[in-house]
Design a protein around this motif. Structure first.
Motif, PDB file in Angstrom:
ATOM      1  N   VAL A   1       0.847  -1.188   0.000  1.00 46.79           N
ATOM      2  CA  VAL A   1       0.000   0.000   0.000  1.00 46.79           C
ATOM      3  C   VAL A   1       0.885   1.242   0.000  1.00 46.79           C
ATOM      4  O   VAL A   1       1.722   1.432   0.879  1.00 46.79           O
ATOM      5  CB  VAL A   1      -0.934   0.009   1.227  1.00 46.79           C
ATOM      6  N   ASN A   2       0.680   2.095  -1.010  1.00 46.04           N
ATOM      7  CA  ASN A   2       1.467   3.321  -1.165  1.00 46.04           C
ATOM      8  C   ASN A   2       2.958   3.058  -1.039  1.00 46.04           C
ATOM      9  O   ASN A   2       3.697   3.820  -0.412  1.00 46.04           O
ATOM     10  CB  ASN A   2       1.032   4.386  -0.155  1.00 46.04           C
ATOM     11  N   SER A   3       3.399   1.972  -1.653  1.00 46.36           N
ATOM     12  CA  SER A   3       4.831   1.647  -1.689  1.00 46.36           C
ATOM     13  C   SER A   3       5.436   1.513  -0.292  1.00 46.36           C
ATOM     14  O   SER A   3       6.623   1.759  -0.092  1.00 46.36           O
ATOM     15  CB  SER A   3       5.612   2.705  -2.488  1.00 46.36           C
ATOM     16  N   ASN A   4       4.613   1.132   0.685  1.00 51.45           N
ATOM     17  CA  ASN A   4       5.059   0.995   2.080  1.00 51.45           C
ATOM     18  C   ASN A   4       5.532   2.307   2.686  1.00 51.45           C
ATOM     19  O   ASN A   4       6.320   2.314   3.635  1.00 51.45           O
ATOM     20  CB  ASN A   4       6.178  -0.047   2.211  1.00 51.45           C
ATOM     21  N   LEU A   5       5.050   3.439   2.185  1.00 51.13           N
ATOM     22  CA  LEU A   5       5.550   4.733   2.653  1.00 51.13           C
ATOM     23  C   LEU A   5       4.612   5.437   3.624  1.00 51.13           C
ATOM     24  O   LEU A   5       4.890   6.541   4.043  1.00 51.13           O
ATOM     25  CB  LEU A   5       5.809   5.653   1.452  1.00 51.13           C
ATOM     26  N   GLY A   6       3.493   4.819   3.991  1.00 53.39           N
ATOM     27  CA  GLY A   6       2.533   5.514   4.836  1.00 53.39           C
ATOM     28  C   GLY A   6       1.482   6.219   4.003  1.00 53.39           C
ATOM     29  O   GLY A   6       1.733   6.610   2.859  1.00 53.39           O
ATOM     30  N   THR A   7       0.290   6.412   4.572  1.00 51.12           N
ATOM     31  CA  THR A   7      -0.828   6.914   3.765  1.00 51.12           C
ATOM     32  C   THR A   7      -1.682   7.924   4.516  1.00 51.12           C
ATOM     33  O   THR A   7      -2.894   7.960   4.348  1.00 51.12           O
ATOM     34  CB  THR A   7      -1.733   5.747   3.319  1.00 51.12           C
ATOM     35  N   TRP A   8      -1.080   8.781   5.324  1.00 46.50           N
ATOM     36  CA  TRP A   8      -1.890   9.768   6.045  1.00 46.50           C
ATOM     37  C   TRP A   8      -2.689  10.614   5.053  1.00 46.50           C
ATOM     38  O   TRP A   8      -2.127  11.219   4.139  1.00 46.50           O
ATOM     39  CB  TRP A   8      -0.994  10.668   6.899  1.00 46.50           C
ATOM     40  N   HIS A   9      -4.001  10.626   5.223  1.00 42.97           N
ATOM     41  CA  HIS A   9      -4.931  11.383   4.397  1.00 42.97           C
ATOM     42  C   HIS A   9      -5.010  10.887   2.958  1.00 42.97           C
ATOM     43  O   HIS A   9      -5.704  11.471   2.135  1.00 42.97           O
ATOM     44  CB  HIS A   9      -4.591  12.886   4.404  1.00 42.97           C
TER      45      HIS A   9
END
Length: 831
Positions: free
Chosen positions: A358-366
């Motif tokens: 998910v999102n290249s494992n970079l975090g997905t805040w907002h």
């Protein structure tokens, strides 16, 4: 001889960059296009062979005089009538390949087939030619702000810098070619370069990508924080990702089946997906340094290539497109859930439409849009009970879960060649709805209403409170507010888009069940309100407006920010306290207010702001009597009555002389002896079950190795008004066994109290708590008077319409101070 040999055309060039028009440019001089060398003339005034109007109209012959397996031409159409409705496939030229024995092969060159114009429009790529640039990757860790969303695609489609490449495969590779003659047919075009291929391969990578496992053999390289990149000169490579550190057997035996896996933050092992020519070079880099290089053809042939610092292995014997159905073992029907597929090495094979990372494992805040969730190493897909997509042939590991009341499934399955159907089964081990307990998450951000429904179904959650809010200059989920619940067709899942109102020092409030917005949403500057914003409103005012609509007021992530909480509790404006962390500070604050004599239900919420947290990981179970139908309104009503427990995995129960949580057990006189029963059961291991009386552990049982069920029965002497609660968790309870969500929350459960009254109505008072609350009230008033941002009096009309804005802000604190003083007077205490 080199595998690809560029020809020099400089002696034949008759035009320069000016041919392209004002300010237009194209690469000239020695170039590498898609990993292939081209020798374009470097003279900007004579770098092309041009044909058509205003240029040479006669054929041009390019000498070759050697054997070759292919010829790759870099060329470009200089005019097109496609945007004016012109025909596709218009003849541009003939390319005549003449062998030294005099035989010829004539190839028609047609617009949008073998050649194309470099147009500033989308959707007009040639059918038999490719851009001079390769498909590639977006910058992994940085980029322009406006490209944030686009960067999530990871992939960048190739666009020509100056030319299209067309490849001719020689049907007689053993026969020498004498020359290539270009015979123009009228339209304007140019030829920039010709390269001869000497290897038996199509010059453009056509095979599908294959997964490659990377093991760094130098322990120092392997242990470094993950910073790998893989480059392929004649093909493509995805971002590499870490693979699990534990082997498949350990993963299958992990007691956290269905609930993620620890994230490997090191550089090895890892994997990447590569599509390339056999002649391509694969380079593995760490922090920009090349650790290993290998020929893709060697890797395809041998399956494993070892270099001094790395081992590369193609894994997977093939793949099938498989349709999977997850069946509820009790009902025999497909059941919504979340699911993860992986190879034995740990390479994800998620259902089509879902993300392996998910999102290249970079975090997905907002930017959490629902449909997937990542727990440490694992990304799960939320499905309705069915899904489809690629699975590797042979052994596949599946990991399936549905909330806390289903037995997770983590197991091996085998995909045979040609197999296209797979059936899995989930077993419900507990049905809390049948026992009239209904679960909900009080605190979810950024999902859509439909996203909440999908994830709630996958987590077996009955209620999701989707919270609109403000974050500096950003307002989120505004479009979701309707002022009414959104129920699933069967009525078992309800989503209510409501609000979290926030102030950075005084605190936050969750306002459940709003029918109309309560504004302003946030106040008094960052990070909650806008930069330079003034303090416009108190939490107490928000709470009063919520209650006026019949809503429910929850203090989220209790106690922080810790400002106005004491004033709100003192004045009876709080309907519940939300616990989202396992820390003992949160417990001590909760117990402090209970000991002070305030009845406060406990609720669980996730504060979900990204795809790194599943909806309902911390959830509230509310008991609804059999004579009340489950609705959002009855769920909130019984929450306010204290018939709750919060859970981060375990299900927990407590009775005191048969009375359940939220009840008041009435004893005569000065007390007596009561029988207390508690139990906890969990899909993940628990170690401790405790009975807490007024903040002290008075009975406990423990399994140091961890177990699925604990039970406790004891007799306690009660000699005055009191409260009792049960809690379950890790060793000694305070030592957390952590989930794999982004906050590493502890596995725990905690009930609301059973209140015990002795000789009259339940009543408690604690002088230290009263003083603590008064100090917080004084501190909040001090902040309002001395530090809060305020507009100059007389220059604004406030939302409340009162002349004296400061008096409006201070009023609830003065009310709270008076309420505490009254309680102190009842105890004969001076203030």
């Amino acid at each position: 001889m080199a595998d690809y040999v560029p020809l020099s055309l400089s002696g034949l060039c008759n035009a320069g960059l000016a041919l392209l028009g004002a300010n237009a440019t194209a690469p000239i001089g020695p170039q590498w296009f898609r990993g292939l060398p081209f020798q374009i003339a470097a003279d900007s005034e004579r770098c092309f062979i041009a044909f058509g109007e205003g240029a040479a109209g006669e054929p041009v012959t390019i000498p070759i005089n050697q054997v070759t397996r292919s010829a790759i031409v870099a060329h470009r159409l200089l005019e097109s009538k496609l945007q004016e409705g012109g025909p596709v496939g218009e003849p541009v030229a003939e390319y005549v390949f003449r062998y030294t024995d005099g035989d010829e092969i004539r190839v028609p060159i047609r617009e949008r087939f073998e050649i194309g114009a470099v147009l500033p429009v989308w959707g007009q790529l040639p059918f038999r030619a490719v851009p001079d640039q390769n498909d590639g990757l977006a910058p992994r860790y940085e980029g322009r702000f406006e490209s944030t969303g686009y960067r999530q695609t990871e992939a960048v489609q190739a666009r020509p810098l100056g030319y299209y490449l067309w490849a001719w495969r020689n049907p007689r590779p053993e026969s020498p070619l004498a020359a290539l003659t270009i015979v123009p047919a009228g339209p304007r075009f140019l030829v920039a370069g010709v390269t001869l291929g000497q290897v038996d391969e199509h010059p453009f990578a056509r095979p599908g990508a294959q997964p490659v496992k990377i093991v760094l053999t130098d322990p120092a390289d392997a242990a470094r924080p993950f910073d790998l990149a893989v480059e392929v000169d004649r093909g493509t490579a995805t971002y590499p990702y870490p693979l699990p550190q534990q082997p498949a057997e350990a993963f299958l035996a992990d007691p956290f089946a269905g609930w993620g896996e620890g994230l490997n933050r090191q550089s090895s092992p890892a994997y990447v997906e590569i599509a390339a020519l056999p002649s391509a070079t694969v380079a593995v880099k760490q922090a920009g340094e090349v650790l290993s290089q290998a020929k893709w053809g060697d890797l395809e042939e041998q399956r494993v290539v070892e270099t001094p610092r790395a081992r590369l292995e193609i894994v997977g014997p093939g793949r099938n497109w498989v349709r999977t159905t997850v069946i509820d073992d009790e009902t025999g029907r497909p059941v919504p859930c979340r699911i993860h597929f992986r190879s034995p090495e740990g390479i994800p094979y998620q259902p089509h439409g879902h993300h392996g990372h998910v999102n290249s494992n970079l975090g997905t805040w907002h930017i959490d849009v629902g449909g997937d969730v990542r727990l440490g190493q694992i990304s799960y897909a939320y499905i309705d009970g069915t899904c489809q997509g690629w699975l590797p042939r042979g052994e596949v590991i599946v990991d399936v879960a549905r909330g806390f009341e289903y037995e997770p499934l983590r197991a091996r399955v085998t995909i045979q060649p040609g197999q296209q159907e797979l059936t899995l089964r989930l077993r419900r081990w507990c049905n809390m709805n049948a026992q009239r307990w209904f679960s909900g998450d009080t605190h979810v951000h950024f999902l859509s209403t439909q996203g909440c429904h999908a994830e709630a179904l996958g987590e077996d959650l009955n209620v999701v409170n989707l919270l609109l809010s403000q974050w500096g200059h950003l307002f989120t989920n505004v479009e979701e507010f309707t002022g009414r619940p959104s129920a699933s067709p069967d009525g078992r899942t309800v989503v209510y888009a409501t609000q979290e109102n926030r102030q950075h020092l005084l605190g936050h409030l969750t306002l459940l069940g709003l029918k109309r917005p309560v504004m302003p949403w946030c106040s008094d500057g960052p990070s909650e309100a806008e930069l330079g914003g003034a303090l416009e409103v108190t939490l107490s005012s928000w709470a009063d407006q919520c209650h006026a609509q019949g809503g429910t007021v929850i203090v989220p992530h209790m106690p922080n920010p810790n400002g106005e909480l004491a004033a709100m509790i003192a004045t009876g404006r709080v309907d519940g306290l939300e616990m989202i962390r396992h820390g003992m500070y949160h417990h001590l604050e909760y117990y402090r207010y209970l000991n002070g004599g305030y009845r406060l239900p406990l609720v669980g919420g996730t504060d979900k702001m990204s795809s790194d947290v599943p909806v309902g990981l911390y959830r509230t179970y509310v008991s609804i009597p059999p004579d009340q139908e489950f609705t959002y309104e009855t769920w909130c009503r019984n929450l306010r009555a204290g018939r709750t427990f919060m859970s981060g995995g375990p299900l927990i129960g407590l009775t005191v002389e048969g009375q359940m949580v939220g009840d008041t057990l009435r004893l005569s006189g000065h007390g007596g002896t009561v029988e207390v029963e508690a139990w906890a059961e969990s899909v993940v291991p628990i170690h401790t079950l405790e009975i807490v009386q007024q903040g002290r552990v008075v009975a406990s049982t423990e399994d140091r190795a961890g177990t699925r069920r604990l039970q406790l029965r004891t007799t306690l002497k009660i000699d005055g008004h009191s409260w009792l609660a049960a809690r379950a968790g890790g060793p000694g309870y305070v030592q957390a066994v952590s989930h794999h969500d982004v906050w590493s929350r502890g596995v725990m459960a905690h009930t609301s109290p059973v209140y015990v009254a002795c000789g009259g109505d339940w009543w408690l008072f604690d002088h230290a708590t009263a003083q603590y609350m008064l100090t917080l009230i004084d501190g909040s008033l001090t902040y309002i008077r001395e530090l809060s941002t305020q507009y100059r009096p007389g220059t604004v009309t406030h939302h409340h319409g009162e002349e004296d804005h400061l008096a409006h802000l201070e009023r609830p604190f003065q009310e709270a101070r008076a309420a505490i003083h009254r309680r102190m007077h009842q105890q004969g205490l001076a203030h």
